[in-house]
Design a protein around this motif. Structure first.
Motif, PDB file in Angstrom:
ATOM      1  N   PHE A 115      74.559  44.769 110.395  1.00  0.00           N
ATOM      2  CA  PHE A 115      74.924  44.645 111.802  1.00  0.00           C
ATOM      3  C   PHE A 115      74.144  43.474 112.370  1.00  0.00           C
ATOM      4  O   PHE A 115      72.976  43.609 112.749  1.00  0.00           O
ATOM      5  CB  PHE A 115      74.622  45.943 112.557  1.00  0.00           C
ATOM      6  N   PHE A 116      74.781  42.300 112.380  1.00  0.00           N
ATOM      7  CA  PHE A 116      74.180  41.053 112.872  1.00  0.00           C
ATOM      8  C   PHE A 116      72.811  40.761 112.257  1.00  0.00           C
ATOM      9  O   PHE A 116      71.961  40.135 112.885  1.00  0.00           O
ATOM     10  CB  PHE A 116      74.040  41.080 114.404  1.00  0.00           C
ATOM     11  N   ASP A 117      72.568  41.231 111.039  1.00  0.00           N
ATOM     12  CA  ASP A 117      71.272  41.078 110.359  1.00  0.00           C
ATOM     13  C   ASP A 117      70.123  41.740 111.127  1.00  0.00           C
ATOM     14  O   ASP A 117      68.961  41.473 110.843  1.00  0.00           O
ATOM     15  CB  ASP A 117      70.934  39.601 110.094  1.00  0.00           C
ATOM     16  N   TRP A 118      70.433  42.592 112.099  1.00  0.00           N
ATOM     17  CA  TRP A 118      69.397  43.327 112.824  1.00  0.00           C
ATOM     18  C   TRP A 118      69.003  44.566 112.055  1.00  0.00           C
ATOM     19  O   TRP A 118      67.839  44.930 112.014  1.00  0.00           O
ATOM     20  CB  TRP A 118      69.866  43.719 114.219  1.00  0.00           C
ATOM     21  N   PHE A 119      70.002  45.243 111.487  1.00  0.00           N
ATOM     22  CA  PHE A 119      69.760  46.418 110.662  1.00  0.00           C
ATOM     23  C   PHE A 119      70.993  46.664 109.816  1.00  0.00           C
ATOM     24  O   PHE A 119      72.052  46.068 110.059  1.00  0.00           O
ATOM     25  CB  PHE A 119      69.399  47.663 111.495  1.00  0.00           C
ATOM     26  N   ASP A 120      70.835  47.501 108.804  1.00  0.00           N
ATOM     27  CA  ASP A 120      71.944  47.817 107.905  1.00  0.00           C
ATOM     28  C   ASP A 120      72.521  49.184 108.234  1.00  0.00           C
ATOM     29  O   ASP A 120      71.801  50.114 108.598  1.00  0.00           O
ATOM     30  CB  ASP A 120      71.477  47.827 106.448  1.00  0.00           C
ATOM     31  N   ILE A 121      73.824  49.265 108.089  1.00  0.00           N
ATOM     32  CA  ILE A 121      74.521  50.542 108.201  1.00  0.00           C
ATOM     33  C   ILE A 121      74.742  51.005 106.773  1.00  0.00           C
ATOM     34  O   ILE A 121      75.428  50.333 105.992  1.00  0.00           O
ATOM     35  CB  ILE A 121      75.832  50.380 108.982  1.00  0.00           C
ATOM     36  N   PRO A 122      74.135  52.111 106.380  1.00  0.00           N
ATOM     37  CA  PRO A 122      74.129  52.497 104.965  1.00  0.00           C
ATOM     38  C   PRO A 122      75.503  52.902 104.442  1.00  0.00           C
ATOM     39  O   PRO A 122      76.355  53.377 105.183  1.00  0.00           O
ATOM     40  CB  PRO A 122      73.168  53.689 104.932  1.00  0.00           C
ATOM     41  N   ALA A 123      75.663  52.702 103.149  1.00  0.00           N
ATOM     42  CA  ALA A 123      76.850  53.213 102.443  1.00  0.00           C
ATOM     43  C   ALA A 123      76.524  54.653 102.081  1.00  0.00           C
ATOM     44  O   ALA A 123      75.722  54.907 101.200  1.00  0.00           O
ATOM     45  CB  ALA A 123      77.122  52.378 101.204  1.00  0.00           C
TER      46      ALA A 123
END
Length: 173
Positions: A115-123
């Motif tokens: 997410f915009f390199d702010w954080f990851d949304i996990p799989a």
């Protein structure tokens, strides 16, 4: 004249802008070749802005839950009110279809989506075989359906504005 709250109006028009923008970018991405400089860039932005739109829609639903909408105009017939209500929920249903299928496409390789390199949304899981292809097809069908319904939604607003000469459109402006 009762207007929608400023929050609802802003969320409505931001949603419209993002939906049509994401649709255009989605169409553009489909025709990019592997060596095109935008081949990696556009999907990154499409995913991030899609996640942003999902958050805005959740905010919009919360706002809708806690904020009263203007009462229907006296000139609106009962069938028009029911159809408008159905149209809005179909738009939401298609949006959530897009969010879920987009998430399944973005995480089909079992890697998180940024997410915009702010954080990851996990799989969180792999739902089924050929997940990317099946979810991609669902994503495309939902996108085209959403654009079609949004077009009908806009035509209905113009009908109220120009033919019925009522305040329906002005309440959202």
């Amino acid at each position: 004249m009762q207007k929608y709250s400023i929050t609802m109006r802003l969320l409505h028009w931001m949603t419209a802008l993002l939906v049509f923008g994401l649709f255009g970018v989605g169409l553009w991405m489909r025709n990019l070749g592997y060596y095109d400089p935008l081949y990696q860039v556009l999907p990154y932005w499409h995913k991030s802005v899609g996640f942003l739109l999902a958050g805005l829609i959740l905010l919009r639903l919360l706002n809708r839950w806690f904020t009263a909408s203007p009462t229907p105009l006296a000139s609106h017939r009962a069938w028009e009110q029911r159809l408008a209500h159905l149209m809005h929920w179909m738009l939401y249903l298609l949006l959530f279809g897009l969010f879920i299928s987009g998430y399944l496409v973005a995480t089909s390789d079992n890697r998180p989506a940024s997410f915009f390199d702010w954080f990851d949304i996990p799989a969180l899981f792999t739902a089924f075989e050929n997940q990317e292809d099946v979810a991609g097809l669902i994503h495309e069908v939902c996108a085209w359906s959403l654009i079609g319904l949004a077009g009908l939604h806009a035509l209905a607003a113009f009908k109220h504005h120009w033919l019925d000469r009522d305040q329906t459109l002005r309440r959202m402006l």
